[in-house]
Design a protein around this motif. Structure first.
Motif, mmCIF file in Angstrom:
data_model
loop_
_atom_site.group_PDB
_atom_site.id
_atom_site.type_symbol
_atom_site.label_atom_id
_atom_site.label_comp_id
_atom_site.label_asym_id
_atom_site.label_seq_id
_atom_site.Cartn_x
_atom_site.Cartn_y
_atom_site.Cartn_z
ATOM 1 N N ILE A 1 45.846 21.078 33.347
ATOM 2 C CA ILE A 1 44.409 21.136 33.638
ATOM 3 C C ILE A 1 44.165 21.404 35.125
ATOM 4 O O ILE A 1 43.177 22.033 35.491
ATOM 5 N N THR A 2 45.079 20.975 35.984
ATOM 6 C CA THR A 2 44.913 21.232 37.420
ATOM 7 C C THR A 2 45.164 22.696 37.768
ATOM 8 O O THR A 2 44.822 23.137 38.861
ATOM 9 N N LEU A 3 45.748 23.442 36.830
ATOM 10 C CA LEU A 3 45.990 24.875 37.033
ATOM 11 C C LEU A 3 44.808 25.739 36.594
ATOM 12 O O LEU A 3 44.768 26.928 36.905
ATOM 13 N N TRP A 4 43.873 25.157 35.869
ATOM 14 C CA TRP A 4 42.758 25.951 35.349
ATOM 15 C C TRP A 4 42.001 26.712 36.431
ATOM 16 O O TRP A 4 41.708 27.893 36.245
ATOM 17 N N PRO A 5 41.673 26.111 37.581
ATOM 18 C CA PRO A 5 40.951 26.888 38.608
ATOM 19 C C PRO A 5 41.788 28.030 39.192
ATOM 20 O O PRO A 5 41.244 29.005 39.708
ATOM 21 N N LEU A 6 43.106 27.904 39.116
ATOM 22 C CA LEU A 6 43.992 28.913 39.690
ATOM 23 C C LEU A 6 44.095 30.166 38.820
ATOM 24 O O LEU A 6 44.300 31.271 39.328
ATOM 25 N N ALA A 7 43.925 30.018 37.506
ATOM 26 C CA ALA A 7 44.128 31.129 36.574
ATOM 27 C C ALA A 7 43.246 32.344 36.860
ATOM 28 O O ALA A 7 43.752 33.470 36.945
ATOM 29 N N PRO A 8 41.919 32.199 37.055
ATOM 30 C CA PRO A 8 41.118 33.396 37.330
ATOM 31 C C PRO A 8 41.424 34.021 38.679
ATOM 32 O O PRO A 8 41.311 35.237 38.847
ATOM 33 N N VAL A 9 41.846 33.206 39.637
ATOM 34 C CA VAL A 9 42.191 33.734 40.957
ATOM 35 C C VAL A 9 43.446 34.599 40.858
ATOM 36 O O VAL A 9 43.506 35.691 41.433
ATOM 37 N N VAL A 10 44.427 34.131 40.111
ATOM 38 C CA VAL A 10 45.654 34.909 39.908
ATOM 39 C C VAL A 10 45.331 36.208 39.173
ATOM 40 O O VAL A 10 45.832 37.281 39.528
ATOM 41 N N SER A 11 44.476 36.128 38.173
ATOM 42 C CA SER A 11 44.078 37.326 37.435
ATOM 43 C C SER A 11 43.385 38.329 38.352
ATOM 44 O O SER A 11 43.628 39.536 38.257
ATOM 45 N N ALA A 12 42.532 37.837 39.244
ATOM 46 C CA ALA A 12 41.842 38.722 40.190
ATOM 47 C C ALA A 12 42.844 39.413 41.110
ATOM 48 O O ALA A 12 42.753 40.622 41.359
ATOM 49 N N LEU A 13 43.812 38.657 41.615
ATOM 50 C CA LEU A 13 44.834 39.250 42.482
ATOM 51 C C LEU A 13 45.631 40.320 41.747
ATOM 52 O O LEU A 13 45.921 41.377 42.297
ATOM 53 N N GLN A 14 45.984 40.031 40.500
ATOM 54 C CA GLN A 14 46.767 40.992 39.725
ATOM 55 C C GLN A 14 45.985 42.263 39.423
ATOM 56 O O GLN A 14 46.575 43.313 39.223
ATOM 57 N N SER A 15 44.670 42.169 39.400
ATOM 58 C CA SER A 15 43.857 43.358 39.122
ATOM 59 C C SER A 15 43.533 44.148 40.382
ATOM 60 O O SER A 15 42.864 45.168 40.313
ATOM 61 N N GLY A 16 44.008 43.681 41.523
ATOM 62 C CA GLY A 16 43.813 44.424 42.766
ATOM 63 C C GLY A 16 42.638 43.970 43.602
ATOM 64 O O GLY A 16 42.351 44.563 44.637
ATOM 65 N N VAL A 17 41.930 42.929 43.194
ATOM 66 C CA VAL A 17 40.826 42.396 43.992
ATOM 67 C C VAL A 17 41.407 41.718 45.219
ATOM 68 O O VAL A 17 42.439 41.061 45.156
ATOM 69 N N SER A 18 40.755 41.879 46.345
ATOM 70 C CA SER A 18 41.218 41.231 47.566
ATOM 71 C C SER A 18 40.017 40.833 48.414
ATOM 72 O O SER A 18 38.887 41.199 48.112
ATOM 73 N N GLY A 19 40.292 40.085 49.466
ATOM 74 C CA GLY A 19 39.232 39.661 50.360
ATOM 75 C C GLY A 19 39.475 38.249 50.840
ATOM 76 O O GLY A 19 40.270 37.504 50.261
ATOM 77 N N PRO A 20 38.779 37.865 51.898
ATOM 78 C CA PRO A 20 38.997 36.528 52.460
ATOM 79 C C PRO A 20 38.582 35.408 51.507
ATOM 80 O O PRO A 20 39.210 34.359 51.467
ATOM 81 N N GLY A 21 37.526 35.620 50.727
ATOM 82 C CA GLY A 21 37.099 34.593 49.770
ATOM 83 C C GLY A 21 38.164 34.317 48.731
ATOM 84 O O GLY A 21 38.408 33.168 48.358
ATOM 85 N N LEU A 22 38.799 35.374 48.274
ATOM 86 C CA LEU A 22 39.859 35.224 47.283
ATOM 87 C C LEU A 22 41.071 34.519 47.890
ATOM 88 O O LEU A 22 41.699 33.682 47.246
ATOM 89 N N THR A 23 41.370 34.831 49.131
ATOM 90 C CA THR A 23 42.498 34.179 49.814
ATOM 91 C C THR A 23 42.240 32.687 49.971
ATOM 92 O O THR A 23 43.132 31.863 49.727
ATOM 93 N N VAL A 24 41.019 32.323 50.355
ATOM 94 C CA VAL A 24 40.660 30.909 50.496
ATOM 95 C C VAL A 24 40.720 30.226 49.131
ATOM 96 O O VAL A 24 41.268 29.126 48.990
ATOM 97 N N GLY A 25 40.168 30.887 48.113
ATOM 98 C CA GLY A 25 40.216 30.323 46.756
ATOM 99 C C GLY A 25 41.635 30.129 46.268
ATOM 100 O O GLY A 25 41.955 29.103 45.657
ATOM 101 N N LEU A 26 42.487 31.106 46.542
ATOM 102 C CA LEU A 26 43.889 31.000 46.148
ATOM 103 C C LEU A 26 44.562 29.829 46.850
ATOM 104 O O LEU A 26 45.307 29.064 46.235
#
Length: 196
Positions: A126-151
């Protein structure tokens, strides 16, 4: 809370909610209480499945937006297949992580039993749930400082949740548990570097 003899959906949901709140607060004592029940297997199946669903739903959304930018693409898109594969990936990654962590913990004096580590990591998924969409975004090529902070935030929190779960299963001291965690991260990091 004790194991309930008669099944009650409302009672089961309440127990689940209370146990997950303790896990989200990184309360390692909850694992000792759960060890005497059949709940860890149920929690593992539910939490890892939901992790796969979250990852899959995020992947579907990112895939749709990528395909929308390429109107000439003739790629077959099957959301149900993506979702099924995502759930399979979640269980595969859970099993692999459990095995790696168990090996390193056992190597420095941790519990010789594999199942407590497997179930605790699954319950703490359950502690990994917030990480899953962030990893998916990275794998799809999304980038940016917000994503880095979220990751960073989601990654540190997930690592802390898994650390607490494994420490409860292995019985290691904080120092030995830290050594096992570092060894696991280095090994898996090198493996992924060579593989990717």
């Amino acid at each position: 809370m004790e194991a309930v003899g008669k099944f009650s959906a409302k009672g089961a949901a309440m127990h689940y909610f209370q146990d997950m709140m303790r896990i989200l607060r990184l309360d390692g004592a909850v694992f000792d209480r759960l060890a005497a029940t059949r709940l860890p297997m149920r929690y593992t199946m539910l939490n890892v499945s939901v992790l796969g669903v979250i990852y899959g739903m995020a992947s579907i959304q990112f895939a749709r937006s990528m395909l929308a930018r390429q109107p000439d693409a003739t790629i077959s898109f099957n959301p149900l297949m993506i979702l099924m594969v995502s759930i399979s990936i979640a269980f595969f990654m859970h099993g692999g992580l459990s095995l790696f962590v168990w090996v390193f913990c056992r190597g420095i004096g941790g519990s010789p039993q594999f199942m407590p580590t497997y179930l605790n990591i699954g319950t703490a998924a359950i502690t990994l749930w917030p990480l899953a969409p962030v990893v998916s975004a990275l794998q799809s090529g999304v980038s940016g400082p917000g994503l880095t902070v979220g990751l960073s935030i989601a990654g540190v929190y997930a690592a802390a949740g898994i650390f607490v779960a494994v420490k409860a299963a292995s019985g290691l001291s904080p120092v030995k548990m830290t050594l096992a965690a570092v060894a696991t991260v280095v090994y898996v990091g090198c493996f992924l570097y060579l593989w990717l």
